[in-house]
Design an enzyme around this catalytic site. Structure first.
Site, PDB file in Angstrom:
ATOM      1  N   ASP A   1       7.688   3.545   1.126  1.00 41.23           N
ATOM      2  CA  ASP A   1       8.831   2.906   1.798  1.00 41.23           C
ATOM      3  C   ASP A   1      10.146   3.077   1.037  1.00 41.23           C
ATOM      4  OD1 ASP A   1       7.278   1.914   3.955  1.00 41.23           O
ATOM      5  OD2 ASP A   1       6.443   0.418   2.597  1.00 41.23           O
TER       6      ASP A   1
ATOM      7  N   HIS B   1       0.827  -1.220   0.000  1.00 42.56           N
ATOM      8  CA  HIS B   1       0.000   0.000   0.000  1.00 42.56           C
ATOM      9  C   HIS B   1       0.862   1.271   0.000  1.00 42.56           C
ATOM     10  CE1 HIS B   1      -0.171  -1.435   4.396  1.00 42.56           C
ATOM     11  NE2 HIS B   1       0.902  -0.722   4.208  1.00 42.56           N
TER      12      HIS B   1
HETATM   13  N1  LIG Z   1       2.376  -5.520   1.664  1.00 37.63           N
HETATM   14  C1  LIG Z   1       2.099  -4.619   2.629  1.00 37.63           C
HETATM   15  O1  LIG Z   1       1.490  -3.585   2.344  1.00 37.63           O
HETATM   16  C2  LIG Z   1       2.528  -4.882   4.059  1.00 37.63           C
HETATM   17  C3  LIG Z   1       2.352  -3.933   5.077  1.00 37.63           C
HETATM   18  C4  LIG Z   1       2.733  -4.251   6.381  1.00 37.63           C
HETATM   19  C5  LIG Z   1       3.283  -5.488   6.646  1.00 37.63           C
HETATM   20  N2  LIG Z   1       3.490  -6.366   5.626  1.00 37.63           N
HETATM   21  C6  LIG Z   1       4.037  -7.704   5.822  1.00 37.63           C
HETATM   22  O2  LIG Z   1       2.991  -8.575   6.259  1.00 37.63           O
HETATM   23  C7  LIG Z   1       3.554  -9.657   7.000  1.00 37.63           C
HETATM   24  C8  LIG Z   1       2.854  -9.804   8.356  1.00 37.63           C
HETATM   25  O3  LIG Z   1       3.290  -8.784   9.238  1.00 37.63           O
HETATM   26  P1  LIG Z   1       2.748  -8.685  10.724  1.00 37.63           P
HETATM   27  O4  LIG Z   1       3.454  -7.565  11.367  1.00 37.63           O
HETATM   28  O5  LIG Z   1       1.273  -8.732  10.683  1.00 37.63           O
HETATM   29  O6  LIG Z   1       3.352 -10.040  11.311  1.00 37.63           O
HETATM   30  P2  LIG Z   1       2.808 -11.065  12.409  1.00 37.63           P
HETATM   31  O7  LIG Z   1       3.941 -11.593  13.169  1.00 37.63           O
HETATM   32  O8  LIG Z   1       1.661 -10.467  13.122  1.00 37.63           O
HETATM   33  O9  LIG Z   1       2.350 -12.286  11.484  1.00 37.63           O
HETATM   34  C9  LIG Z   1       1.142 -12.406  10.848  1.00 37.63           C
HETATM   35  C10 LIG Z   1       0.558 -13.774  11.149  1.00 37.63           C
HETATM   36  O10 LIG Z   1       1.290 -14.803  10.478  1.00 37.63           O
HETATM   37  C11 LIG Z   1       1.160 -15.972  11.290  1.00 37.63           C
HETATM   38  N3  LIG Z   1       2.139 -16.988  10.878  1.00 37.63           N
HETATM   39  C12 LIG Z   1       3.457 -17.046  11.170  1.00 37.63           C
HETATM   40  N4  LIG Z   1       4.006 -18.140  10.624  1.00 37.63           N
HETATM   41  C13 LIG Z   1       3.033 -18.779   9.941  1.00 37.63           C
HETATM   42  C14 LIG Z   1       3.012 -19.961   9.162  1.00 37.63           C
HETATM   43  N5  LIG Z   1       4.110 -20.667   8.984  1.00 37.63           N
HETATM   44  N6  LIG Z   1       1.844 -20.326   8.602  1.00 37.63           N
HETATM   45  C15 LIG Z   1       0.722 -19.603   8.803  1.00 37.63           C
HETATM   46  N7  LIG Z   1       0.701 -18.476   9.539  1.00 37.63           N
HETATM   47  C16 LIG Z   1       1.836 -18.072  10.111  1.00 37.63           C
HETATM   48  C17 LIG Z   1       1.351 -15.444  12.677  1.00 37.63           C
HETATM   49  O11 LIG Z   1       0.882 -16.360  13.637  1.00 37.63           O
HETATM   50  C18 LIG Z   1       0.574 -14.152  12.638  1.00 37.63           C
HETATM   51  O12 LIG Z   1      -0.739 -14.324  13.072  1.00 37.63           O
HETATM   52  C19 LIG Z   1       5.019  -9.329   7.104  1.00 37.63           C
HETATM   53  O13 LIG Z   1       5.727 -10.015   6.089  1.00 37.63           O
HETATM   54  C20 LIG Z   1       5.097  -7.845   6.854  1.00 37.63           C
HETATM   55  O14 LIG Z   1       6.359  -7.465   6.393  1.00 37.63           O
HETATM   56  C21 LIG Z   1       3.097  -6.082   4.362  1.00 37.63           C
END
Ligand SMILES: NC(=O)c1ccc[n+]([C@@H]2O[C@H](COP(=O)([O-])OP(=O)(O)OC[C@H]3O[C@@H](n4cnc5c(N)ncnc54)[C@H](O)[C@@H]3O)[C@@H](O)[C@H]2O)c1
Ligand SMILES: NC(=O)c1ccc[n+]([C@@H]2O[C@H](COP(=O)([O-])OP(=O)(O)OC[C@H]3O[C@@H](n4cnc5c(N)ncnc54)[C@H](O)[C@@H]3O)[C@@H](O)[C@H]2O)c1
Lengths: 469, 469
Positions: free
Chosen positions: B262, B177
């Protein structure tokens, strides 16, 4: 075959070893032995010495070469069919100065020493004088001899060929003799008959084919040799003796192809971090050609040669015959080679012969890629094998694996493009950008101080060449 | 329009903020509001909390979404039309561990912090677990739901999209985003109606078009603003508030286009060398999101959210209505947004709608380049504007100047390719090769010790994901 009556300009003709090889080669090609060789150099003494020896050499070979000395680039170019550039703007003194300012600010071996670019007379960040000279010659050719070929021997060959070929429309080839190092590998393996191919960029070429005449892959022998290689047994005979150094083997293991010639010098910081590291990897006592010790050895060798040439010229002026000259040093061997029937290792004259006499010849050339090596950028000069006949180049299909491309060639090419951008725009912020990621940089202040001191000199020296006629 | 009865799998559904946005968006699209949302997560508590809140949200919107929790990737995938991945393998604990091992060996902010790659939850050198998970999901889709779309929200988006798209044949888009930051620039300039376009790679996007509705170039306004900008006046409201930081302006000045989102965090070592430097450039007191201070702020924020979600779920289970939940913190605003009629900033649901209902929509997507951006590599994921309608993507012609390409995008892309090569071959020599040129490296011994300790963990964690069902 009769003579072709060419006019060949040599800029930087005071480079005696190089010029003598060219002249000697010209004598050995009947079709070229009536050429008019036009010598140009900013150092009057050196070029006059070359003239004396060149005339003598022509007599020795019973050739009909004519010579003149001219004062300006324009005079070397106008009317010429080929212009060879072997000049080093600022000379070795400039290289030393630039390096020492770098070292003063914490950049061991100068700021041009970079990952994949450690050859000590191949600067690409601070040689704005040299690149100015290249462009000046090219634009003079464009104007006064638009059909002439520009043959680039002076470094930096990759940046120079890319710069000239993208900024002007002239016919140009960059030449290097680094690929001869394949012979060292063959000799080491005890192979005498073999087929080979190299490809990549200047000082970054890789053995893309290596096999027996009946098609057996000789990399299998390389693999066997690797198993038996003991790094601690490596003892170089001189600073440049690195084709079978531990660095070459390590590069082969990581990248999957054998690095050829100066490519071994152009490794990574792992092998160049400091003198101790260089000695460990390139062998004692020099630590390779690009350590402070190895390079001193080379520069002393060069100035010894200049002295000897001076002496030789004096002796010839006083009536000595060229085949009577002797020093009791290695220079005698070199002279013997020049006087032999063998063609020198330089490609310039055989190339001229192939173009002019339409005798097909195989060369390793630096030219804009434009699709020749599929997985490399189009707008950069690659070094590649080609058969030349007349003005037709047949490039060999050259396959370079992704590992070499993504870990070596592309980063190296990016550095070249960045160097050219900084030069064309005279933008030191770009130089700072390169230095900010340099492992020797500790702070932005260090970068800024270095640039303030160094680029005052760099700009001044480029300005001098800009003013040169 | 009637419902389309989709099955949408969310992997890593315990990411509450993200999941609630998705669910809320689904409720707001009539054609999608009867979807079956399948939640999968390794953290049972988190995903059950999400389930409780998601059901409540559906009720609130009078939608017909169905929900289930499943235990395995296969169950999330099989029968699904879309699979969204937002999981972070190893969680923030893993990021912290990897970073601390790096710091122990002299790598400030960890070894993944590299020129053009400083985002602290975007690892590409040590996240073999995360990349293993991406590939595992993709291969499961290939086998059990070959027509499903894989929507990648989890980082690293560029490496993940490139990896999956080159290693499998599934339909995939990576979403971020970050481009919303264009709004901050427009607001700053006082412009409300404008046209914009971004292009580049994930976390490396540039404002390629910025003009008024009647075609006036708004970069002129940017230029004017630049003249008035006083770096010392910059005061960020939070660690992520950097779109108008001195770094953004410096990048604009050097590269010629404005960096978006970013991308500003992904600058060079010049801005990231140490905490003091970060504070100087990204503003006090945090020094940006990726300093030790800024990142601590973010991780605490995240765990506060997890706590609140837990509390909310408990309250709902005890009979509270979702629109009665309150904390007195920023989370209330976020909840209000979810409960409003407005679509969230995430692109996933609008994208699903455009694909399924053939309503054209404009998106910023990460997909393999394959010629979309002419002067960038074909086999790497770029981030580019496209209009999607059904399964048809119309990519906007995106011109990125050579300065941005050669000084930013190509080096960044090379790092991505190298990271993928190291991962696919599990070859730590390649990691060492990257570190040997790292400005924080003092010796090969340092590199070797770091790798021995760090990659034991990296391999173990990847192995765990390999074993996961
Ligand atoms: N694309 C974007 O716009 C955007 C923005 C912010 C964050 N992110 C990314 O999103 C991801 C999640 O970030 P977060 O801060 O919510 O992390 P988080 O640690 O809260 O993880 C999200 C979920 O993934 C689960 N998880 C971990 N290992 C797993 C597995 N092997 N199988 C299934 N589920 C599993 C965790 O239990 C947790 O509920 C990160 O990679 C972050 O960099 C992306
Ligand atoms: N391509 C190859 O195979 C190869 C091999 C070795 C060296 N080189 C390169 O060849 C070049 C010459 O090296 P060298 O050690 O002989 O250097 P050098 O200092 O001996 O220079 C060669 C000549 O150039 C002349 N010169 C300097 N500035 C000039 C100018 N502005 N106009 C005309 N002439 C000028 C000098 O007076 C000198 O006679 C270097 O660039 C070196 O890196 C290339």
């Amino acid at each position: 075959m009769g003579g072709t009556g060419l006019r060949i300009g040599i800029i930087g003709a005071g480079s005696a070893v190089f010029s003598m090889k060219i002249v000697s080669d010209l004598c050995k090609f009947p079709s070229l032995s009536d050429s008019h060789v036009v010598l140009m150099d900013v150092d009057r003494t050196r070029v006059e010495n070359v003239l004396v020896l060149a005339k003598e050499l022509t007599k020795y070979f019973n050739a009909k070469l004519k010579f003149s000395i001219v004062e300006t680039i324009k005079n070397a170019v106008e009317g010429s069919d080929f212009v060879i550039n072997t000049a080093l703007a600022g000379g070795h003194g400039y290289l030393d100065l630039v390096r020492s300012i770098g070292e003063k600010h914490g950049y061991y071996r100068g700021i041009d020493a970079q990952n994949f670019n450690f050859v000590s007379d191949y600067l690409n960040l601070t040689n704005w004088n040299q690149l100015t000279l290249f462009l000046k010659i090219a634009r003079t050719i464009e104007k006064y001899a638009p059909n002439a070929w520009y043959l680039q021997a002076a470094n930096p060959v990759m940046e120079g060929t890319t710069l000239v070929s993208t900024q002007t429309g002239i016919k140009m080839v960059g030449f290097c003799h680094g690929h001869h190092a394949v012979e060292a590998i063959a000799k080491f393996l005890g192979v005498s008959e073999y087929e080979w191919q190299v490809g990549g960029v200047n000082h970054g070429i890789w053995l893309t084919k290596f096999r027996t005449k009946d098609g057996k892959d000789l990399y299998k022998e390389v693999e066997k040799a690797l198993q038996k290689t003991r790094y601690e047994e490596f003892k170089p005979s001189n600073p440049f003796d690195d084709q079978l150094s531990p660095v070459a083997w390590e590069m082969y293991k990581l990248y999957g192809l054998f690095p050829i010639g100066d490519t071994v010098r152009n490794s990574t910081w792992k092998y160049h971090r400091d003198l101790q590291t260089k000695i460990k990897w390139y062998g004692a006592p020099w630590g390779g050609a690009d350590s402070e010790i190895g390079w001193k050895w080379y520069v002393e060798e060069l100035s010894r040669v200049v002295g000897v040439i001076d002496m030789f010229a004096k002796m010839v002026r006083e009536g000595a015959k060229i085949n009577e000259l002797k020093t009791g040093t290695q220079i005698d061997d070199y002279l013997k080679e020049i006087l032999s029937e063998k063609i020198s290792g330089e490609q310039h004259v055989p190339f001229i012969n192939s173009v002019v006499s339409k005798v097909p010849g195989r060369f390793v050339v630096n030219v804009l890629n434009k699709g020749k090596i599929k997985n490399l950028e189009d707008d950069v000069a690659v070094e590649i094998c080609a058969t030349v006949c007349g003005e037709k180049f047949e490039y060999e299909e050259t396959h370079i694996p992704e590992r070499v491309v993504n870990w070596y060639l592309k980063p190296r090419i990016l550095l070249a493009k960045q160097a050219i951008d900084a030069f064309l725009n005279k933008d030191v912020r770009l130089i700072a950008d390169i230095l900010e990621r340099d492992p020797r940089t500790k702070s932005t202040e260090q970068v800024e101080k270095l640039i303030a001191e160094l680029y005052t000199v760099v700009r001044q020296e480029a300005e001098k060449v800009e003013q040169q006629e």
